[in-house]
Scaffold this motif. Structure first.
Motif, PDB file in Angstrom:
ATOM      1  N   PHE A  89     -26.146 107.150  46.103  1.00  6.62           N
ATOM      2  CA  PHE A  89     -25.581 106.581  47.328  1.00  6.62           C
ATOM      3  C   PHE A  89     -26.688 106.574  48.386  1.00  6.62           C
ATOM      4  O   PHE A  89     -27.314 107.598  48.636  1.00  6.62           O
ATOM      5  N   LEU A  90     -26.891 105.416  48.994  1.00  2.91           N
ATOM      6  CA  LEU A  90     -28.018 105.231  49.893  1.00  2.91           C
ATOM      7  C   LEU A  90     -27.560 105.163  51.351  1.00  2.91           C
ATOM      8  O   LEU A  90     -26.610 104.450  51.680  1.00  2.91           O
ATOM      9  N   VAL A  91     -28.255 105.915  52.197  1.00  7.39           N
ATOM     10  CA  VAL A  91     -28.000 105.893  53.639  1.00  7.39           C
ATOM     11  C   VAL A  91     -29.347 105.746  54.347  1.00  7.39           C
ATOM     12  O   VAL A  91     -30.400 106.022  53.760  1.00  7.39           O
ATOM     13  N   ALA A 133     -26.293 110.269  63.165  1.00  2.00           N
ATOM     14  CA  ALA A 133     -27.675 110.643  62.870  1.00  2.00           C
ATOM     15  C   ALA A 133     -28.551 109.430  62.571  1.00  2.00           C
ATOM     16  O   ALA A 133     -29.737 109.603  62.242  1.00  2.00           O
ATOM     17  N   THR A 134     -27.993 108.229  62.723  1.00  6.52           N
ATOM     18  CA  THR A 134     -28.758 107.030  62.360  1.00  6.52           C
ATOM     19  C   THR A 134     -28.537 105.906  63.369  1.00  6.52           C
ATOM     20  O   THR A 134     -29.194 105.839  64.389  1.00  6.52           O
ATOM     21  N   ILE A 135     -27.560 105.046  63.094  1.00  6.08           N
ATOM     22  CA  ILE A 135     -27.405 103.817  63.862  1.00  6.08           C
ATOM     23  C   ILE A 135     -27.027 104.064  65.319  1.00  6.08           C
ATOM     24  O   ILE A 135     -27.426 103.305  66.213  1.00  6.08           O
ATOM     25  N   ILE A 139     -18.384 108.291  57.471  1.00  7.20           N
ATOM     26  CA  ILE A 139     -19.294 107.247  57.959  1.00  7.20           C
ATOM     27  C   ILE A 139     -19.738 107.552  59.378  1.00  7.20           C
ATOM     28  O   ILE A 139     -20.907 107.377  59.742  1.00  7.20           O
ATOM     29  N   ASP A 140     -18.843 108.047  60.215  1.00  9.85           N
ATOM     30  CA  ASP A 140     -19.226 108.419  61.579  1.00  9.85           C
ATOM     31  C   ASP A 140     -20.243 109.555  61.584  1.00  9.85           C
ATOM     32  O   ASP A 140     -21.141 109.593  62.437  1.00  9.85           O
ATOM     33  N   ALA A 141     -20.102 110.484  60.638  1.00  8.92           N
ATOM     34  CA  ALA A 141     -21.054 111.590  60.567  1.00  8.92           C
ATOM     35  C   ALA A 141     -22.465 111.070  60.306  1.00  8.92           C
ATOM     36  O   ALA A 141     -23.432 111.518  60.937  1.00  8.92           O
ATOM     37  N   LEU A 157     -19.980  96.707  58.507  1.00  7.18           N
ATOM     38  CA  LEU A 157     -18.628  96.641  57.950  1.00  7.18           C
ATOM     39  C   LEU A 157     -17.988  98.020  57.830  1.00  7.18           C
ATOM     40  O   LEU A 157     -16.797  98.121  57.547  1.00  7.18           O
ATOM     41  N   ARG A 158     -18.798  99.087  58.049  1.00  3.34           N
ATOM     42  CA  ARG A 158     -18.325 100.465  57.893  1.00  3.34           C
ATOM     43  C   ARG A 158     -17.740 100.676  56.500  1.00  3.34           C
ATOM     44  O   ARG A 158     -16.676 101.245  56.321  1.00  3.34           O
TER      45      ARG A 158
END
Length: 581
Positions: free
Chosen positions: A78-80, A316-318, A310-312, A40-41
């Motif tokens: 905040f979780l990433v 590094a993830t998805i 969110i793009d940053a 959902l970004r």
């Protein structure tokens, strides 16, 4: 192949479902967690249930049973997802285990590693045993398989035999082929390399390129032959060229190519505002480059240069997980994924205060958790100290070559005509030329020339850390070079610097002479001392560690020192062969 065919056995999967049925308790519950939902970004609030190494549920409910659960209130956090390094060279004096442990404290919980040192230094069985060991540490360790040695080996056809390369590609821990440093040979008609690439694609694995300065047509040709991504764009225009040819692009911030800020500014000027095809990489920099962070630093740079927050994180993830087809396990916080989660104090501060990897706390409330990474007997993998039984003496110190090697920058070398007197055993410190040798690790051959642009004052340096595993000697004094070599023998491999017969500084590398066994924090301190020592004595470029390792690397122009002799990269020819001792 690694022994376990599936990540979770049937019984374990049934246990996972039983937690949702209220029959078992999770092991960790992250309660009231504001987490990044990349579908959902958006930032959403949920309770996250974890059982051992897997996320069982992300949603509003709490489990019926909590008797075996550690409950963590994440109200102010905040979780990433855990960060992924898509292009690690885990042998840059450090080793893959100490790198993983150190970078986990900055939230990097997954590494995609180069296999070059393992492929060149170990028998296949020992290398795969090491891969199995690394599979079981808290970090997720994945690998890529090389198609060539990026140097001129005397027995390359044995090291990179069809059987060896095929076995590496088929290994479950290997998720891509490359990096494709030997692409000129590929375009010149190397059908064996093309066959290995075809095998990589048949196995539904990616292929990474290595295409510095490649033209649009060259990029197109390599895309047609199967390459999927590249990390060598050095300008915004080069990024755009790769995107237009269908590549995924890794944006690099490394010790010798700290390009990320410039790239982000230039792609913005070119009107690029979509980031789904970008990844972030540090490209295997020396340990001192990581003193203040790892992938978290790159995310911060991206945020500070206009990339949406969110793009940053996604770069590094998805984005990396999607590229490799492992998004069902990595790169996002969702049901069924591996429990790699970073807990942050603020959305715009990517350095975590707490880190979970495979459901294990590696860092909690700002403190590293001790004892979660295993100790290791390196000898079981044949990663033992060097046992050098031969000597270097004055008879080896013959420097009659008509031309030497000149550093243009940290990694590019060109030939130059030698005009100074080299008949003495000591060179003056008034110029930046020094004696330079590559010696076979078994003592069978040597290559002697001069090196210009590395130092004015180093008496002698010996390094077993090289691109092909042989030994570099250089310096102003032949006696100091011999002393440095003798000390290198005593410590079983390493980097040793000598002046006036005295060892000034050394870094022991007891793992095959290529890697340190000490923790990264200790290595950083030693490495910084080494770098400063070399720079104080006339080295004027970014990174002497990379200079040393790239002396033998034929994927870079123009002249290299290799096992076959002095090598002209552009003309693919040996200018002067190695001399048997």
């Amino acid at each position: 192949m690694l022994a376990q065919r599936y990540r979770w056995k049937n019984k374990v999967l049934r246990d996972h479902v039983s937690i949702l049925n209220g029959e078992k308790s999770p092991t960790i519950i992250l309660k009231n967690a504001t987490y990044l939902n990349q579908i959902l970004r958006k930032w959403l609030i949920a309770n996250i249930w974890i059982y051992q190494d897997r996320i069982i549920y992300v949603g509003n409910d709490m489990p019926k049973r909590i008797d075996q659960a550690e409950i963590v209130d994440c109200t102010d956090l905040f979780l990433v997802p855990g960060y992924i390094e898509p292009h690690a060279h885990p042998f840059q004096i450090y080793n893959p285990l100490t790198l993983a442990q150190y970078t986990s404290q900055f939230g990097t919980t997954t590494h995609v590693n180069d296999n070059l040192v393992l492929a060149m230094q170990l028998e296949k069985k020992k290398a795969f045993t090491f891969l199995g060991f690394m599979k079981n540490i808290p970090s997720t360790i994945l690998w890529w398989s090389r198609y060539d040695a990026q140097t001129e080996l005397k027995e390359e056809e044995q090291v990179f035999s069809h059987g060896n390369v095929k076995s590496w590609l088929e290994n479950d821990a290997v998720i891509q082929g490359g990096e494709l440093t030997g692409w000129p040979k590929l375009l010149d008609g190397d059908d064996m390399m093309l066959h290995w690439m075809q095998e990589t694609k048949r196995l539904r694995k990616r292929i990474e390129g290595h295409f510095p300065g490649a033209s649009e047509k060259t990029l197109a040709k390599l895309m047609l032959l199967g390459v999927d991504s590249d990390h060598e764009a050095m300008t915004g225009k080069e990024v755009l060229n790769r995107l237009l040819q269908g590549y995924k692009v890794s944006l690099r911030y490394s010790s010798i190519r700290p390009d990320l800020p410039k790239l982000l500014e230039e792609i913005k000027e070119l009107g690029i505002d979509q980031y789904d095809n970008f990844m972030l990489t540090t490209d295997g920099s020396p340990s001192s480059f990581y003193e203040n962070g790892h992938i978290d630093q790159l995310i911060r740079i991206a945020m500070n240069h206009g990339v949406p927050l969110i793009d940053a994180y996604n770069m590094a993830t998805i984005n990396i997980a999607n590229y490799h087809g492992i998004e069902h396990l990595h790169g996002n916080i969702a049901t069924g994924r591996v429990a790699n989660i970073n807990l942050l104090e603020a959305k715009d501060n990517p350095t975590p205060v707490s880190v979970l990897a495979k459901g294990i706390w590696l860092k909690k409330d700002g403190q590293e958790i001790e004892g979660v990474y295993p100790s290791v007997d390196w000898k079981q993998f044949d990663l033992s100290p060097l046992d050098i039984k031969w000597n270097v003496n004055s008879l080896d110190m013959q420097f009659s070559m008509p031309f030497g090697i000149r550093l243009e920058n940290a990694v590019i070398t060109k030939p130059y005509s030698i005009s100074i007197n080299v008949s003495d055993a000591i060179l003056t410190e008034e110029h930046d030329e020094c004696y330079f040798m590559l010696l076979d690790r078994e003592g069978e051959w040597r290559i002697n020339t001069l090196l210009k642009g590395f130092t004015k004052e180093i008496g002698g340096m010996a390094s077993s850390y090289t691109g092909d595993g042989d030994i570099v000697l250089l310096g102003k004094s032949q006696a100091d070079m011999i002393t440095a070599f003798e000390r290198l023998k005593e410590i079983g491999g390493g980097i040793v610097l000598v002046k006036n017969g005295k060892v000034d500084i050394e870094i022991p590398l007891p793992l095959r002479g290529m890697m340190a066994a000490m923790p990264m924090a200790d290595l950083i301190k030693k490495e910084k001392e080494l770098l400063q020592y070399i720079k104080d004595r006339g080295y004027r470029y970014e990174d002497p560690i990379y200079t040393i390792v790239f002396f033998t690397s034929t994927h870079l122009p123009y002249i290299r020192i290799t096992q076959k002799g002095l090598y002209d990269v552009m003309n693919k020819s040996v200018l002067f062969p190695a001399i048997m001792r």
